[in-house]
Design a protein around this motif. Structure first.
Motif, PDB file in Angstrom:
ATOM      1  N   GLY A  46      23.488  47.503   7.215  1.00 39.61           N
ATOM      2  CA  GLY A  46      22.374  48.429   7.223  1.00 39.61           C
ATOM      3  C   GLY A  46      21.086  47.443   6.787  1.00 39.61           C
ATOM      4  N   SER A  47      21.223  46.266   6.505  1.00 39.06           N
ATOM      5  CA  SER A  47      20.067  45.604   6.342  1.00 39.06           C
ATOM      6  C   SER A  47      19.747  44.457   7.242  1.00 39.06           C
ATOM      7  CB  SER A  47      19.978  44.841   4.758  1.00 39.06           C
ATOM      8  OG  SER A  47      18.773  44.141   4.632  1.00 39.06           O
ATOM      9  N   ALA A  48      18.744  44.544   8.034  1.00 40.55           N
ATOM     10  CA  ALA A  48      18.421  43.429   9.231  1.00 40.55           C
ATOM     11  C   ALA A  48      17.681  42.219   8.528  1.00 40.55           C
ATOM     12  CB  ALA A  48      17.423  44.077  10.237  1.00 40.55           C
ATOM     13  N   SER A  49      18.335  41.028   9.221  1.00 41.07           N
ATOM     14  CA  SER A  49      17.604  39.653   8.991  1.00 41.07           C
ATOM     15  C   SER A  49      16.335  39.814   9.531  1.00 41.07           C
ATOM     16  CB  SER A  49      18.394  38.639   9.422  1.00 41.07           C
ATOM     17  OG  SER A  49      19.803  38.779   9.001  1.00 41.07           O
ATOM     18  N   SER A  50      15.973  40.163  10.565  1.00 40.25           N
ATOM     19  CA  SER A  50      14.686  40.090  11.077  1.00 40.25           C
ATOM     20  C   SER A  50      13.488  40.822  10.380  1.00 40.25           C
ATOM     21  CB  SER A  50      14.626  40.908  12.651  1.00 40.25           C
ATOM     22  OG  SER A  50      15.236  42.215  12.471  1.00 40.25           O
ATOM     23  N   SER A  51      13.885  41.593   9.344  1.00 37.65           N
ATOM     24  CA  SER A  51      12.860  42.263   8.559  1.00 37.65           C
ATOM     25  C   SER A  51      13.163  41.786   7.119  1.00 37.65           C
ATOM     26  CB  SER A  51      12.728  43.767   8.591  1.00 37.65           C
ATOM     27  OG  SER A  51      14.352  44.323   8.218  1.00 37.65           O
ATOM     28  N   GLY A  52      14.018  40.934   6.871  1.00 40.04           N
ATOM     29  CA  GLY A  52      14.479  40.668   5.628  1.00 40.04           C
ATOM     30  C   GLY A  52      14.116  39.037   5.414  1.00 40.04           C
ATOM     31  N   LEU A  53      15.124  38.260   5.432  1.00 39.29           N
ATOM     32  CA  LEU A  53      15.198  36.790   5.262  1.00 39.29           C
ATOM     33  C   LEU A  53      14.226  36.311   6.496  1.00 39.29           C
ATOM     34  CD1 LEU A  53      18.810  35.914   4.772  1.00 39.29           C
ATOM     35  CD2 LEU A  53      17.142  35.503   3.136  1.00 39.29           C
ATOM     36  N   MET A  54      14.177  36.636   7.624  1.00 39.28           N
ATOM     37  CA  MET A  54      13.184  36.017   8.434  1.00 39.28           C
ATOM     38  C   MET A  54      11.545  36.136   7.969  1.00 39.28           C
ATOM     39  SD  MET A  54      13.086  35.936  12.669  1.00 39.28           S
ATOM     40  CE  MET A  54      11.993  37.067  13.177  1.00 39.28           C
ATOM     41  N   SER A  55      11.500  37.188   7.438  1.00 44.96           N
ATOM     42  CA  SER A  55       9.774  37.322   7.249  1.00 44.96           C
ATOM     43  C   SER A  55       9.667  37.128   5.909  1.00 44.96           C
ATOM     44  CB  SER A  55       9.759  38.931   7.237  1.00 44.96           C
ATOM     45  OG  SER A  55      10.488  39.818   6.322  1.00 44.96           O
ATOM     46  N   MET A  56      10.600  36.637   4.919  1.00 42.12           N
ATOM     47  CA  MET A  56      10.208  36.494   3.645  1.00 42.12           C
ATOM     48  C   MET A  56      10.632  34.627   3.045  1.00 42.12           C
ATOM     49  SD  MET A  56       8.087  38.598   2.179  1.00 42.12           S
ATOM     50  CE  MET A  56       8.033  38.311   0.721  1.00 42.12           C
ATOM     51  N   TYR A  57       9.944  34.099   2.874  1.00 42.73           N
ATOM     52  CA  TYR A  57      10.117  32.800   2.214  1.00 42.73           C
ATOM     53  C   TYR A  57      11.253  31.659   3.089  1.00 42.73           C
ATOM     54  CZ  TYR A  57       8.147  35.680  -1.654  1.00 42.73           C
ATOM     55  OH  TYR A  57       7.344  36.492  -1.928  1.00 42.73           O
ATOM     56  N   THR A  58      11.522  31.936   4.182  1.00 42.42           N
ATOM     57  CA  THR A  58      12.514  31.041   4.730  1.00 42.42           C
ATOM     58  C   THR A  58      11.909  30.368   5.825  1.00 42.42           C
ATOM     59  OG1 THR A  58      13.465  32.715   6.096  1.00 42.42           O
ATOM     60  CG2 THR A  58      14.706  32.164   3.895  1.00 42.42           C
ATOM     61  N   ARG A  60       8.785  29.246   9.060  1.00 42.86           N
ATOM     62  CA  ARG A  60       7.554  28.629   8.953  1.00 42.86           C
ATOM     63  C   ARG A  60       6.410  29.594   8.425  1.00 42.86           C
ATOM     64  NH1 ARG A  60       9.687  26.475  13.686  1.00 42.86           N
ATOM     65  NH2 ARG A  60      10.203  24.413  13.598  1.00 42.86           N
ATOM     66  N   TYR A  61       6.691  30.918   8.826  1.00 46.20           N
ATOM     67  CA  TYR A  61       5.529  31.874   8.041  1.00 46.20           C
ATOM     68  C   TYR A  61       6.301  32.978   7.334  1.00 46.20           C
ATOM     69  CZ  TYR A  61       2.362  30.009  11.613  1.00 46.20           C
ATOM     70  OH  TYR A  61       1.243  28.780  12.227  1.00 46.20           O
ATOM     71  N   THR A  62       5.394  33.373   6.462  1.00 46.34           N
ATOM     72  CA  THR A  62       5.925  34.350   5.337  1.00 46.34           C
ATOM     73  C   THR A  62       5.082  35.522   5.056  1.00 46.34           C
ATOM     74  OG1 THR A  62       7.019  34.698   3.362  1.00 46.34           O
ATOM     75  CG2 THR A  62       5.246  33.136   3.589  1.00 46.34           C
ATOM     76  N   LEU A  63       5.680  36.790   4.864  1.00 44.44           N
ATOM     77  CA  LEU A  63       4.490  38.034   4.294  1.00 44.44           C
ATOM     78  C   LEU A  63       4.021  37.690   3.302  1.00 44.44           C
ATOM     79  CD1 LEU A  63       6.857  41.075   5.453  1.00 44.44           C
ATOM     80  CD2 LEU A  63       4.560  40.210   6.389  1.00 44.44           C
ATOM     81  N   ASP A  64       2.713  37.910   3.132  1.00 41.28           N
ATOM     82  CA  ASP A  64       2.182  37.488   1.820  1.00 41.28           C
ATOM     83  C   ASP A  64       2.324  38.932   0.822  1.00 41.28           C
ATOM     84  OD1 ASP A  64       0.246  37.338  -0.231  1.00 41.28           O
ATOM     85  OD2 ASP A  64      -1.580  37.496   1.112  1.00 41.28           O
ATOM     86  N   ASN A  65       3.352  38.315  -0.055  1.00 47.54           N
ATOM     87  CA  ASN A  65       3.682  39.381  -1.228  1.00 47.54           C
ATOM     88  C   ASN A  65       2.741  39.766  -2.206  1.00 47.54           C
ATOM     89  OD1 ASN A  65       3.901  37.084  -2.562  1.00 47.54           O
ATOM     90  ND2 ASN A  65       6.020  37.437  -3.215  1.00 47.54           N
ATOM     91  N   THR A  66       1.385  39.212  -2.080  1.00 46.34           N
ATOM     92  CA  THR A  66       0.464  39.440  -3.281  1.00 46.34           C
ATOM     93  C   THR A  66      -0.374  40.531  -2.928  1.00 46.34           C
ATOM     94  OG1 THR A  66      -1.160  38.024  -2.051  1.00 46.34           O
ATOM     95  CG2 THR A  66       0.208  37.099  -3.719  1.00 46.34           C
ATOM     96  N   ILE A  67      -0.050  41.189  -1.577  1.00 46.98           N
ATOM     97  CA  ILE A  67      -0.916  42.375  -1.268  1.00 46.98           C
ATOM     98  C   ILE A  67       0.220  43.555  -1.570  1.00 46.98           C
ATOM     99  CG2 ILE A  67      -1.452  43.587   0.834  1.00 46.98           C
ATOM    100  CD1 ILE A  67      -2.143  41.045   2.281  1.00 46.98           C
ATOM    101  N   GLY A  72       1.324  43.874   4.372  1.00 50.62           N
ATOM    102  CA  GLY A  72       0.352  44.370   4.754  1.00 50.62           C
ATOM    103  C   GLY A  72       0.342  43.782   6.252  1.00 50.62           C
ATOM    104  N   GLY A  73       1.194  43.216   6.649  1.00 55.33           N
ATOM    105  CA  GLY A  73       1.231  42.467   7.989  1.00 55.33           C
ATOM    106  C   GLY A  73       0.400  41.099   8.195  1.00 55.33           C
ATOM    107  N   GLN A  74       0.299  40.807   6.783  1.00 56.47           N
ATOM    108  CA  GLN A  74      -0.318  39.412   6.686  1.00 56.47           C
ATOM    109  C   GLN A  74       0.514  38.212   6.580  1.00 56.47           C
ATOM    110  OE1 GLN A  74      -3.888  38.942   6.712  1.00 56.47           O
ATOM    111  NE2 GLN A  74      -3.692  41.037   7.263  1.00 56.47           N
ATOM    112  N   TYR A  75       0.900  37.684   7.775  1.00 57.04           N
ATOM    113  CA  TYR A  75       1.663  36.219   7.707  1.00 57.04           C
ATOM    114  C   TYR A  75       0.818  35.252   7.140  1.00 57.04           C
ATOM    115  CZ  TYR A  75       5.958  38.352   9.704  1.00 57.04           C
ATOM    116  OH  TYR A  75       6.948  39.148   9.835  1.00 57.04           O
ATOM    117  N   LEU A  76       1.426  34.433   6.332  1.00 58.85           N
ATOM    118  CA  LEU A  76       0.691  33.275   5.949  1.00 58.85           C
ATOM    119  C   LEU A  76       1.741  31.884   6.182  1.00 58.85           C
ATOM    120  CD1 LEU A  76      -0.130  34.421   2.326  1.00 58.85           C
ATOM    121  CD2 LEU A  76      -1.632  34.309   4.315  1.00 58.85           C
TER     122      LEU A  76
END
Length: 176
Positions: A46-58, A60-67, A72-76
């Motif tokens: 039930g949990s996708a890597s495409s919206s989990g591990l790939m988008s956070m901290y692993t 070249r780019y990661t979601l900005d978790n300070t928003i 908010g769709g901000q990749y850094l």
């Protein structure tokens, strides 16, 4: 394959359905042919890597978790990307993210319901699907075949990783 419940006399014959598993490959920043291959997958079913591990901290780019909106769709740019260590292979397990079962008739409610029962979901069947994907990926990328492979599972992914390791270390016991 067979599932046993109660006694061995009570055998439930099940055949897993066909599925399409999504993956995304990210080559190492330098010397990918000599770097390990990290196989990432999130928890689940039930949990996708495409919206989990790939988008956070692993990657070249990661979601900005300070928003406050959770990114908010901000990749850094990610200064601690795992691509500094090796090659990354993200896998969406069955029925998560971009992976799906193939049905003859998607309008048939009973068929859709069966896609989420024991015919397709157990730790070993789930792990076996990811092992098959990994082996097929390595067959298509001979330049990576001799590299170490590191299985990285998050949450329930740890159960999948353990099943995968068991299947790989005991492959002769499982036939084809």
């Amino acid at each position: 394959f067979y599932l046993h419940y109660g006694s061995r006399a009570s055998r439930l014959d099940l055949t897993s359905s066909e599925a399409r598993l999504w993956y995304s490959f990210h080559a190492a920043d330098r010397d990918p042919a000599t770097r390990p291959l990290f196989v990432f997958f999130n928890s689940g079913p039930g949990s996708a890597s495409s919206s989990g591990l790939m988008s956070m901290y692993t990657s070249r780019y990661t979601l900005d978790n300070t928003i406050d909106s959770g990114g908010g769709g901000q990749y850094l740019p990610n200064p601690t990307s795992w691509t500094r260590l090796g090659n990354l292979l993200y896998v969406d397990p069955r029925q998560t993210g971009f992976s799906y079962s193939v049905l003859d008739d998607v309008e048939d409610w009973d068929s859709r319901f069966r896609e989420f029962n024991a015919q397709n979901f157990s730790t070993f069947f789930d792990g076996a699907e990811v092992v098959r994907l990994l082996l097929r990926f390595l067959a298509r990328h001979p330049e990576l075949r001799d590299n170490p492979v590191v299985i990285v599972g998050e949450s329930y992914g740890g159960a999948r990783a353990t099943a995968m390791l068991h299947l790989l270390l005991n492959y002769a016991s499982y036939g084809d």
